[in-house]
Design a protein around this motif. Structure first.
Motif, PDB file in Angstrom:
ATOM      1  N   VAL A  69      26.251  38.249  35.460  1.00 27.39           N
ATOM      2  CA  VAL A  69      27.312  37.611  36.228  1.00 27.39           C
ATOM      3  C   VAL A  69      27.076  36.102  36.293  1.00 27.39           C
ATOM      4  O   VAL A  69      25.938  35.656  36.384  1.00 27.39           O
ATOM      5  N   LEU A  93      43.831  31.853  43.571  1.00 31.39           N
ATOM      6  CA  LEU A  93      42.656  32.585  43.111  1.00 31.39           C
ATOM      7  C   LEU A  93      42.820  34.073  43.383  1.00 31.39           C
ATOM      8  O   LEU A  93      42.256  34.910  42.689  1.00 31.39           O
ATOM      9  N   LEU A 111      33.044  32.409  43.461  1.00 32.12           N
ATOM     10  CA  LEU A 111      33.625  33.128  42.333  1.00 32.12           C
ATOM     11  C   LEU A 111      32.513  33.715  41.479  1.00 32.12           C
ATOM     12  O   LEU A 111      31.568  33.012  41.126  1.00 32.12           O
ATOM     13  N   THR A 113      32.070  36.036  37.910  1.00 34.36           N
ATOM     14  CA  THR A 113      32.739  36.651  36.767  1.00 34.36           C
ATOM     15  C   THR A 113      31.702  37.360  35.916  1.00 34.36           C
ATOM     16  O   THR A 113      30.556  36.929  35.827  1.00 34.36           O
ATOM     17  N   VAL A 140      37.859  42.083  44.380  1.00 36.51           N
ATOM     18  CA  VAL A 140      37.359  42.198  43.021  1.00 36.51           C
ATOM     19  C   VAL A 140      38.480  42.808  42.185  1.00 36.51           C
ATOM     20  O   VAL A 140      39.123  43.775  42.595  1.00 36.51           O
ATOM     21  N   ASP A 143      37.057  41.691  35.865  1.00 34.25           N
ATOM     22  CA  ASP A 143      35.713  41.120  35.778  1.00 34.25           C
ATOM     23  C   ASP A 143      35.560  39.881  36.663  1.00 34.25           C
ATOM     24  O   ASP A 143      34.727  39.020  36.406  1.00 34.25           O
ATOM     25  N   SER A 144      36.357  39.818  37.753  1.00 34.32           N
ATOM     26  CA  SER A 144      36.290  38.690  38.679  1.00 34.32           C
ATOM     27  C   SER A 144      36.124  39.163  40.114  1.00 34.32           C
ATOM     28  O   SER A 144      36.770  40.124  40.534  1.00 34.32           O
ATOM     29  N   VAL A 146      35.860  37.407  44.117  1.00 27.47           N
ATOM     30  CA  VAL A 146      36.029  36.188  44.909  1.00 27.47           C
ATOM     31  C   VAL A 146      35.788  36.505  46.372  1.00 27.47           C
ATOM     32  O   VAL A 146      36.177  37.568  46.864  1.00 27.47           O
TER      33      VAL A 146
END
Length: 172
Positions: A69, A93, A111, A113, A140, A143-144, A146
């Protein structure tokens, strides 16, 4: 249901206890006494302890796995509600219904990823709560990941999220 089935269900309803059982760090008698009262199990503490001990043998071992990550921080975001009659932010976002995490505020977004999922977010949120950091928003998707926090909590939140993602419990 049997006492054993009731005890297993009571443990499943308390994920922290399930994790502790998986890690082998629970005093079964103390957990049984607490569960007997908290979950109103119909049986004595010794019988509940036996049921918990047996359930423990059915659980996978507690293991953690590091994630591949990348974590970064973005200052100057805010949670926008109902867009105040304005157009929806196109650079948000995060957006859920009529709420968005967008540029233009005093909060900080953490963040991440890469190899993230709901378990990674749950681990990060538990650790943030333990540090008394209260996110204004978290999600989530794909693949992100926040998490938005107050600006003063940003540096602490970055360290916590990085640490959490380095050792996410595997569900097994």
């Amino acid at each position: 249901m049997s006492l054993a089935a009731d005890a297993r269900e009571a443990v499943r309803e308390r994920p922290f206890l399930r994790d502790a059982l998986r890690a082998g760090v629970v005093n079964h008698s103390a957990a049984a006494a607490w569960l007997a009262a908290d979950a109103d199990l119909d049986g004595d503490a010794d019988a509940v302890a036996t049921a918990i001990r047996r359930f423990r043998t059915e659980l996978p071992a507690y293991e953690t796995a590091a994630r591949d990550v990348t974590v970064s921080m973005q200052s100057g975001v805010t949670v926008v509600h109902d867009y105040d009659g304005e157009e929806r932010p196109t650079d948000a976002l995060l957006r859920l219904g009529d709420v968005a995490l967008a540029d233009g505020g005093s909060q900080t977004a953490i963040l991440a990823t890469g190899d993230v999922d709901a378990a990674a977010l749950a681990t990060a949120l538990r650790r943030l709560a333990a540090a008394d950091v209260r996110p204004a928003a978290a999600a989530v998707v794909g693949d992100s990941l926040v998490v938005a926090v107050e600006r003063r909590d940003g540096p602490t939140a970055v360290r916590i999220v990085e640490s959490a993602l380095a050792a996410v419990p595997s569900e097994g």
